[in-house]
Structure formats: structure tokens, C-alpha cells
Write an enzyme that holds these catalytic residues in place. Sequence first.
Site: not given
Length: 326
Positions: A55, A57, A160, A170, A190, A206
Site C-alpha cells: 500500500h 503508506e 471522437a 455515412a 486507455r 473496424d
Amino acid sequence: MLNNNAIDARWMDAAARLALRGRPVSSPNPSVGCILVKDGQVLARGWTQAGGRPHAEAHALAALEPGAARGATAYVTLEPCAHMSERGPACAELLADAQPKRVVIGALDPDPRTAGKGVSLLQKSGIEVEVLDNERARKSLAGYFARADFGRPHVTLKLAMSLDGCIALADGTSQWITGETARAHVHSRRALADAILVGGGTWRADTPRLDVRLPGLEERSPRKVLLSRNEAPDGIEVIRSPHDVSKLDGLQYLYVEGGAGVAASFLEADLVDRIEVYRAPIIIGDGLRALSGLGIGNLPSAHDRWVMAEACQLGSDTFTAYQRRR
Ligand SMILES: NC(=O)c1ccc[n+]([C@@H]2O[C@H](COP(=O)([O-])OP(=O)(O)OC[C@H]3O[C@@H](n4cnc5c(N)ncnc54)[C@H](OP(=O)(O)O)[C@@H]3O)[C@@H](O)[C@H]2O)c1
């Protein structure tokens, strides 16, 4: 000259920025920042390490000789944990042993194993404790609080778009609307997420790689998630509804990359905590709108939901982030 409250707030800001270093690799633990200060000088800094331990600390105190933190102030973004674990000691005990004069806490921990117990353990050992409920500290823990408050990860929606609000031509072509600098910025965003999600439409159009392609950060590529009612392609987790994000194990930060149908579905379900808009100085006209079918029937209900959180220029594009008011 800054007063004591302003000095505390400034160090807490610095601790919150430090905490970003552990995001998202600290998952499933929250990424916490810790700065030990004495006489206005930084003695040590720490943040939650990969896998959640040590952690913050423990990380900061490990950099000091025994006794060196005596009399210092420890700024910690989240209440020090009060529970022992097989993976490490309780941070409240570590601080109690190190005996700083004060511990300043950015936010109380909702985890019932710690909630308030970290504070009382410190106070019992004679340490002065101050809880600030600091906005920047809370923001740096947004994923942790989203899990605690809503049982789901913090969700960022990225869009975007052109000046006239289109995310593709289109015919579906969307590569590329924004320039190289904005696209590199997307990759840096990302790298801060545990997982990236796209919809079936984007996957079919895509087949995006959904990885981090910034030199040195390639291994920070997040998990990939698809929102679809169809068969799952190999190597990607599928959820059937936006609400299923709560079923994604150990996730604190989800980055939703569209397209239009997914953006609308997440907004309709009121699951978006932050919108990040990249706007290119181009006009598309009859393209694919960034959003559709939200069914907003009156303007007053559209207001007061979003507040601008950040803005900058990225090459010839602009970046603006909006936070959901809840
Ligand atoms: N500029 C940008 O930022 C950006 C980013 C991403 C994509 N794009 C572009 O956006 C276009 C794709 O957008 P799109 O609107 O056609 O597709 P999309 O939003 O990527 O995906 C829509 C699909 O997601 C699934 N889905 C959506 N809501 C759902 C719900 N509530 N429950 C279950 N499944 C749900 C369905 O998948 P199934 O049909 O598989 O069931 C639905 O057909 C592409 O041209 C892409 O290039 C642009």
C-alpha cells in the site's frame, strides 16, 4: 502566504496526483497516494504498487530510516487500512509505529474492515488526525467509490467527433476523424483503464485492436469487452447489457469507446460518469451522429447533468471532459 488549510489542500492534491501512478495496476485495490512532509520538505512518497501491495503508506515508509517519520505530517488520499492481511500489514499500525505528528486523510474508506477504524487506531496511538473530504482525493479514487456506491466500475465514454457531431462518415468510415496527437492521447487514457468496451457495430466495422500503442506502455493494454447480443469473437469478453458492467470482476475503470449505439445505451442507462470528447475541425454533414435515440423530451431535463472537468488543445483538435453530477 498560504494558511494551514491551503497548505494541507496543496499536499493532498500532490498525493492525489501521485496516486495516478498506481492506476489501474493497483486493481483490485484502490490506488492511493501518500506523502510524508516535515518542515515543508518531502521526506518520502508512496503509491499503491502493482497488484495492490505494498500500500501507499508502506511504500513511502519503506524509503525512510526507522524513526525518520517522527514529527512529520502524512498526507494520505484514503483512510489508512486497519485490517491485517496475508499480503501485508495494516497501514494504520505502520503509521502508529512510525509516529508522525499528524495524518491528514483525503477521504474515509467505505470498506467495513477499515471505515473509521483506521482513524481511531491512529488517534489511540496519540497521532493527530484530520479528515478533509478532499475533492481531488475523491476523484483520484473514482473507480473505488463507484464500486462501493453503485457496485460497478467508473465509466468513461469517449467520443471522437467532427465539429457537427459525427463520429463516422455515412458509410461507417471513422479512421481517422482526429489527428495523431489526439489519438495518442486516447492511448494514454486507455492505459488508465482496467478494460475497454466497444459495441458489436464497431467490432464488425473496424475490428479495433483496443490496445495501448505508446512506446513503453504497451503492457498497459487493458482487458477487452464487447457489448453485443451476438456470438463472442475469440479473445474478448462479452456482456449482453450495459448493466452487466457490474458483473465484470475486479474492474474499477471502464473506458467505453463507442460507437453511437453503445454510447446511447450507456447514457440511457445513466451509467456514464465522465464523457471525453475529442473534436476535430472538420464538418461531415450527413454522417453517423455521435448519439441517437435518447428520447430527451424537454430541455430542462437535459441541463445540470454534466459539468466541464478539463479542456485542452491537442494539435488541431480539442479535448473536453465532462463529469456527471450525481
Ligand atoms: N469516432 C469514434 O469515436 C468512434 C468510436 C467507435 C466507433 N465509431 C464508428 O461507429 C460506427 C459503429 O457505431 P454503431 O452505432 O453502428 O455500432 P456500435 O455502437 O459500435 O454497436 C452497436 C451494437 O452494440 C450492441 N448493443 C448496443 N446497445 C446494446 C444493448 N443495450 N444491449 C446489448 N447490445 C447492445 C449491439 O450489438 P450486436 O448487434 O452485436 O448485438 C448493437 O448492434 C462505426 O462506423 C465505427 O467506425 C466511431
